[in-house]
Each structure stands twice: as structure tokens, then as C-alpha cells.
Design a protein around this motif. Structure first.
Motif, PDB file in Angstrom:
ATOM      1  N   LEU A   1       0.919  -1.151  -0.202  1.00 17.69           N
ATOM      2  CA  LEU A   1       0.071   0.035   0.121  1.00 17.69           C
ATOM      3  C   LEU A   1       0.911   1.363  -0.097  1.00 17.69           C
ATOM      4  O   LEU A   1       0.505   2.200  -0.591  1.00 17.69           O
ATOM      5  N   PHE A   2       1.974   1.505   0.666  1.00 18.71           N
ATOM      6  CA  PHE A   2       2.723   2.329   0.843  1.00 18.71           C
ATOM      7  C   PHE A   2       3.576   2.698  -0.497  1.00 18.71           C
ATOM      8  O   PHE A   2       3.767   3.666  -0.761  1.00 18.71           O
ATOM      9  N   THR A   3       3.759   1.703  -1.279  1.00 18.75           N
ATOM     10  CA  THR A   3       4.454   1.654  -2.185  1.00 18.75           C
ATOM     11  C   THR A   3       3.719   2.428  -3.307  1.00 18.75           C
ATOM     12  O   THR A   3       3.877   3.404  -4.356  1.00 18.75           O
ATOM     13  N   TYR A   4       2.357   1.911  -3.315  1.00 18.75           N
ATOM     14  CA  TYR A   4       1.344   2.169  -4.483  1.00 18.75           C
ATOM     15  C   TYR A   4       1.060   3.822  -4.041  1.00 18.75           C
ATOM     16  O   TYR A   4       0.826   4.634  -4.999  1.00 18.75           O
ATOM     17  N   TRP A   5       0.660   4.093  -2.900  1.00 23.76           N
ATOM     18  CA  TRP A   5       0.388   5.532  -2.409  1.00 23.76           C
ATOM     19  C   TRP A   5       1.637   6.395  -2.762  1.00 23.76           C
ATOM     20  O   TRP A   5       1.362   7.490  -3.373  1.00 23.76           O
ATOM     21  N   THR A   6       2.829   5.946  -2.724  1.00 23.38           N
ATOM     22  CA  THR A   6       4.069   6.693  -3.000  1.00 23.38           C
ATOM     23  C   THR A   6       3.958   7.078  -4.366  1.00 23.38           C
ATOM     24  O   THR A   6       4.424   8.188  -5.070  1.00 23.38           O
ATOM     25  N   ALA A   7       3.762   6.029  -5.068  1.00 23.06           N
ATOM     26  CA  ALA A   7       3.924   6.147  -6.901  1.00 23.06           C
ATOM     27  C   ALA A   7       2.671   6.883  -7.336  1.00 23.06           C
ATOM     28  O   ALA A   7       2.991   7.716  -8.149  1.00 23.06           O
ATOM     29  N   LYS A   8       1.575   7.010  -6.493  1.00 25.67           N
ATOM     30  CA  LYS A   8       0.454   7.786  -7.105  1.00 25.67           C
ATOM     31  C   LYS A   8       0.866   9.414  -6.678  1.00 25.67           C
ATOM     32  O   LYS A   8       0.601  10.116  -7.538  1.00 25.67           O
ATOM     33  N   GLY A   9       1.478   9.444  -5.322  1.00 29.84           N
ATOM     34  CA  GLY A   9       1.841  10.829  -5.057  1.00 29.84           C
ATOM     35  C   GLY A   9       2.646  11.357  -6.381  1.00 29.84           C
ATOM     36  O   GLY A   9       2.566  12.539  -6.506  1.00 29.84           O
ATOM     37  N   LYS A  10       3.647  10.622  -6.595  1.00 30.04           N
ATOM     38  CA  LYS A  10       4.818  11.180  -7.432  1.00 30.04           C
ATOM     39  C   LYS A  10       4.162  11.435  -8.986  1.00 30.04           C
ATOM     40  O   LYS A  10       4.351  12.362  -9.581  1.00 30.04           O
ATOM     41  N   GLN A  11       3.188  10.720  -9.384  1.00 28.18           N
ATOM     42  CA  GLN A  11       2.587  10.812 -10.420  1.00 28.18           C
ATOM     43  C   GLN A  11       1.587  12.198 -10.379  1.00 28.18           C
ATOM     44  O   GLN A  11       1.597  12.959 -11.509  1.00 28.18           O
ATOM     45  N   ARG A  12       1.034  12.602  -9.275  1.00 19.75           N
ATOM     46  CA  ARG A  12       0.255  13.552  -9.037  1.00 19.75           C
ATOM     47  C   ARG A  12       1.298  14.799  -9.136  1.00 19.75           C
ATOM     48  O   ARG A  12       0.769  15.772  -9.600  1.00 19.75           O
ATOM     49  N   GLN A  13       2.397  14.752  -8.604  1.00 25.08           N
ATOM     50  CA  GLN A  13       3.089  15.620  -8.616  1.00 25.08           C
ATOM     51  C   GLN A  13       3.641  15.950 -10.088  1.00 25.08           C
ATOM     52  O   GLN A  13       4.026  17.240 -10.541  1.00 25.08           O
ATOM     53  N   ALA A  14       3.957  15.069 -10.810  1.00 28.85           N
ATOM     54  CA  ALA A  14       4.276  15.168 -12.213  1.00 28.85           C
ATOM     55  C   ALA A  14       3.380  15.686 -13.073  1.00 28.85           C
ATOM     56  O   ALA A  14       3.603  16.698 -13.811  1.00 28.85           O
ATOM     57  N   ARG A  15       2.132  15.553 -12.775  1.00 32.95           N
ATOM     58  CA  ARG A  15       1.096  16.174 -13.628  1.00 32.95           C
ATOM     59  C   ARG A  15       0.960  17.527 -13.066  1.00 32.95           C
ATOM     60  O   ARG A  15       0.737  18.585 -14.254  1.00 32.95           O
ATOM     61  N   THR A  16       1.181  18.078 -11.857  1.00 35.20           N
ATOM     62  CA  THR A  16       1.112  19.499 -11.441  1.00 35.20           C
ATOM     63  C   THR A  16       2.390  20.174 -12.146  1.00 35.20           C
ATOM     64  O   THR A  16       1.922  21.441 -12.272  1.00 35.20           O
ATOM     65  N   ILE A  17       3.288  19.601 -12.074  1.00 30.88           N
ATOM     66  CA  ILE A  17       4.577  20.320 -12.719  1.00 30.88           C
ATOM     67  C   ILE A  17       4.407  20.504 -14.412  1.00 30.88           C
ATOM     68  O   ILE A  17       4.824  21.592 -14.968  1.00 30.88           O
TER      69      ILE A  17
END
Length: 522
Positions: A506-522
Motif C-alpha cells: 500500500l505504501f509503495t502504491y500510494w507513494t507512486a500515485k503521489g509522484k504521478q500527481r506531482q508530475a502532472r502538476t509540474i
């Protein structure tokens, strides 16, 4: 109707109404009236008598109810302390001091968790003390009050329930002594059994792991994400249109004479005096200087009141010292601060009175006994017993709003079942009771610890319930899987491994989703 399926109606009505309407007092009132009607078998006069009993049980229950009265007095004192700390400028000075040293949002969140773990002697004390210390810091770093309440709630009961040196530990060790005394198959002392049960409490492990993950990262979901986004983007830490327990309505004059000591000294005094009184009252009752006996016999509410009175007097004294240099300081402002502090705590006290009243009526209806008896009568395979006990304890605590009540009912029942069916699974089954009761207590909007956590954080009660619920359900789902694996394999360590693996995934999945969200905002 007592002890039948009808007995679950009052808590169900109260909980459903509070989730739908978000009006806590109205919903608790509906539950109280329903329970009063059922107990009275719909007799109007008897119903009124039952309602009156429910509303007065917080003050009088076959004698003066000092336990509840002292808790309410402590809340009022805490409101007064908060008002004087604010009036003296202590909160502002402490926030300025803390921001210079705790420069990141992550640091503010981690500090809250460390405080929650360090103040482990009692969940009430933990919830209110941690809130007072952490709130100025989390406010400065734009951490929503809902997130603060989640951190407080998830490091109070979960820590107390595995800490032998706490009011919870003393109570549970006493319960274990009664259960272990009935079987010769286990030679553990109650204290040893309690310590061995700590790694078997999968809900505590899952909850604390998730709390640290959400403190370290900026990942959130569902209602909590809305609150955090609003705090960051709009600077609103809570909805100003909602009732906020513990929030001061009075606007005190601004000045620059406040010092860090104006906040730190009263809070440290509160902690030190309360701990000292807990040791004193426990020693006085036990008659022997033994740490386990002391915490088993300590009087937590009385200790809180003594600590609260001492801290209040100190906060008032510190403000009077400002009168020489602070032109706005005056005796009239002291009176206004005192009244403002009392008013700020009235919403929390009203909710507690209603919640305690409903809990008393639910106890009369034997709701918890009905749930446990129903499960006892079912012929459940041994492999499913740990997970079933966990779920039942969760349902019971959720319905009744009390984890201790669930402990008192379910620990002896689970002990009796496992001693006869599978003695090697006795300790895991008892740990499942503790885990499930804490889970249900976390989720229940009628739980006093949930109410006090929202009060300590200065968060609307239903906002705290709605934002914490998804996190608690995830932790409970992981725990249920762990107990299911434990029951199938008979191994605590394999069950624990299953919990750890799911958490890592779960932590790995949530971390990956967080990075994807950051990439989209950038």
C-alpha cells in the motif's frame, strides 16, 4: 426487549443520523429517546424517567459520579488555560519560536506523533495535552485541524492499549489475571501475557504505520484530502461555519509581550502535576509502591483536575505579571478570558453528556451482551475465530462508543471460548479483542475518546469522524486479513508478516500515485 436484536436499534439510529445529518446532539438525542422508549416498553412516563436518568447519569449514578464530573471540570479548566495562554500572547510567541526550529510541515506532523507516543499514560490526558502543544505549530504550517485530530486519536488509544505503564495497561492486566487464572495450560503472568500480546495487536501496528506514513508524506485521500487542500490553498484550517469544540470566540487584544513560557510553563505544569497526582492517588489506594499496582489503582480524573487547577492558576499568574509592561492587560480582560474559556468547552461537554447518557441506556439494553451471545451460539470453525472476534469487538465498540465496555464483556467470553477450543490461540484471540475494540472506538461518533480528540485538536467533531473513518477502515481491513491468516496457519508471525507485506504494498502504491500527481502538476 432487553438483550434482544431490538437492543441494537438505538446506537444504529444515532450513528446513522449523525453520519447523515452531521448534527451530533440531535442524533445522540434520537438514540437516547429510542433507547428510553424500548427500556420503558413505550410507556410515556417511564420513557421520560429514562431520558431524565440518561441526562443526569453524568452527574449522579447511585451517588455522585465523580469520574465524569472531574472529566468535565478538566475540560473547562483546559478551556480557561487556553484562553489565558491566548490572552497573554503565549500561543503566538510559541508558534513563532517553533516555526524557527521546526521549519517543515513534515517536522510539525512528526512532532505531533512523537508527543502522542510520549504521553502514553492515559488516552484522555494524551488527546487534550498533545492538542494544546501541537496546535500552534500545526496551524503555522497549514496542517488542517482534521489531520491533527487524526494524529491525536491514532496515537492515544493505540499507544495506551499496548503500554503496561498506563491506565489502560493496568486495567487490562487486571482483566488478564482473571482470565489466565481459569486455565492451567498457560503459565504466563498477566504482565508477561500483556507484553506478548503487543505484536499480536495488528490494528495498532497498522494504524501507527499508516500514521507515520501520512506524517512523512503529503499523501491523503477522500475527505481528509479536501481538508488538507483547503488548508494549503485557502489557509482555512477548519470550516468557520461549523461548531468547533475548544475554539475561543473572544478576540483578545494583540500585543508583542507574550513569551514562550506563557504557553510552555502551564502545559508542562499540567503534565508534571497530573503525572505526580496519578502516582500519588495510585500509591494511596494500593498501599504499596509498585508501579503496576499504582497505575491499576490511580484516579485519573482527580489527577487531571488537580493538574488543571494548578496549570490554570499559573497561567493566570503569568498574565498578571504582564500588567506592568502590557497596557492592554487588565483584571477585566482576565474575567472575559475566564468566561471565554468556559464557553469554548461547552459544545464538547454537551456532546459528552449526551454520549455518556446513550452509553448508559445501551448498557441497560445489554446491546453488547446480545452481540457476543449471538456469536457464541454459532458453531464457527476455529480458524475463523480470531478474525471474527476482531470484527465483533469492532462492532461492539462502534455501537456502544466504549472500548473499555467491550473489553469487559468480550475478554472473558473470548478467553472461555479459546481455552476450550484452542488454548494455543488464547493470547492472539485476546489481542484481537483489544485491536477490534480500539478500531470500533476510533470509528464511533458517540465515543468519548473520539470527542476528546476532536476537542483537543479544535476540530469539528463530525469532520474528525468523517476524515478518520477511511483511514481506520483501511487499517482494520489489513488487521482482519492478518487475523484470518493467523487463524488458518496458527502462527502469529505469519499473520504479522501478512500485515507488514500489505502495508508495504500500500505504501509503495500510494507513494507512486503521489509522484504521478506531482508530475502532472509540474
Amino acid at each position: 426487549m432487553i438483550g434482544t436484536w431490538v437492543s441494537i436499534l438505538p446506537p444504529v439510529i444515532a450513528i446513522v443520523m449523525v453520519l447523515v445529518t452531521r448534527r451530533v446532539l440531535l442524533s445522540l438525542g434520537a438514540g437516547i429517546v429510542t433507547a428510553a422508549l424500548l427500556i420503558a416498553e413505550f410507556s410515556p412516563m417511564a420513557t421520560l424517567k429514562n431520558v431524565w436518568t440518561a441526562m443526569t447519569v453524568s452527574f449522579w449514578d447511585e451517588g455522585l459520579n465523580t469520574y465524569n464530573i472531574f472529566i468535565m471540570l478538566f475540560l473547562l479548566l483546559l478551556g480557561v488555560i487556553t484562553a489565558f495562554v491566548s490572552l497573554s500572547g503565549g500561543s503566538t510567541a510559541f508558534a513563532r519560536w517553533a516555526v524557527k526550529r521546526i521549519r517543515t510541515k513534515r517536522g510539525a506532523k512528526l512532532l505531533t506523533l512523537i508527543l502522542g507516543i510520549a504521553i502514553f499514560v492515559d488516552d484522555y490526558f494524551n488527546a487534550l495535552a498533545v492538542g494544546q502543544i501541537a496546535r500552534p505549530i500545526t496551524d503555522q504550517h497549514k496542517i488542517s485541524r482534521a489531520k491533527l485530530a487524526y494524529f491525536i486519536d491514532s496515537t492515544s488509544a493505540p499507544i495506551c492499549v499496548v503500554s503496561p505503564i498506563s491506565s489502560w495497561g493496568a486495567f487490562l492486566i487486571g482483566q488478564l489475571a482473571l482470565i489466565l487464572g481459569t486455565t492451567a495450560t498457560l503459565s504466563y503472568s498477566p504482565l508477561t501475557a500483556f507484553i506478548l500480546m503487543a505484536p499480536m495487536n495488528f490494528y495498532v501496528i497498522a494504524t501507527l504505520s499508516m500514521v507515520f506514513f501520512f506524517a512523512w508524506t503529503n499523501h491523503d485521500f477522500f475527505e481528509m484530502k479536501k481538508h488538507e487542500d483547503r488548508a494549503v490553498n485557502e489557509g482555512l484550517l477548519y470550516d468557520p461555519e461549523k461548531e468547533i469544540p475548544g475554539e475561543l470566540k473572544e478576540e483578545f487584544p494583540e500585543h508583542s509581550h507574550g513569551k514562550v513560557r506563557d504557553l510552555v510553563a502551564p502545559i508542562v505544569t499540567l503534565i508534571v502535576v497530573t503525572l505526580g497526582m496519578m502516582v500519588y492517588t495510585g500509591y494511596k489506594e494500593a498501599g504499596v509502591f509498585d508501579i503496576w499496582a499504582i497505575f491499576e489503582n490511580t484516579d485519573v480524573p482527580k489527577s487531571l483536575v488537580v493538574g488543571g487547577v494548578t496549570a490554570t492558576l499559573l497561567a493566570m499568574l503569568l498574565y498578571t505579571l504582564q500588567m506592568k509592561v502590557n497596557k492592554t492587560a487588565s483584571v477585566s480582560w482576565m474575567g472575559r478570558a475566564f468566561i471565554s474559556g468556559l464557553k469554548a468547552m461547552m459544545p464538547a461537554i454537551l456532546i459528552l453528556i449526551f454520549a455518556w447518557g446513550l452509553t448508559d441506556l445501551i448498557a441497560t439494553l445489554d446491546t453488547g451482551l446480545f452481540l457476543s451471545t449471538t456469536v457464541e451460539q454459532l458453531n464457527i470453525p476455529i480458524a475463523f475465530l480470531p478474525v471474527l472476534i476482531f470484527v465483533l469487538a469492532g462492532l461492539m465498540a462502534f455501537s456502544t462508543g466504549t472500548s473499555w465496555g467491550s473489553f469487559g464483556i468480550l475478554l472473558p467470553i473470548a478467553g472461555t471460548i479459546m481455552v476450550n477450543a484452542a488454548p494455543d490461540l488464547l493470547l492472539p484471540a485476546l489481542a484481537a479483542v483489544l485491536a477490534g475494540a480500539v478500531f470500533g472506538d476510533h470509528c464511533s461518533p458517540i465515543s468519548d475518546t473520539t470527542i476528546l480528540s476532536s476537542t483537543g485538536a479544535g476540530c469539528n467533531h463530525m469532520d474528525h469522524v468523517a476524515t478518520q473513518l477511511p483511514y481506520a477502515l483501511v487499517a482494520a481491513g489489513i488487521s482482519a486479513l492478518g487475523y484470518f491468516v493467523l487463524g488458518l496457519t496458527g502462527s502469529v508471525w505469519i499473520g504479522l508478516a501478512a500485515v507488514v507485506i500489505v502495508l508495504i504494498v500500500l505504501f509503495t502504491y500510494w507513494t507512486a500515485k503521489g509522484k504521478q500527481r506531482q508530475a502532472r502538476t509540474i
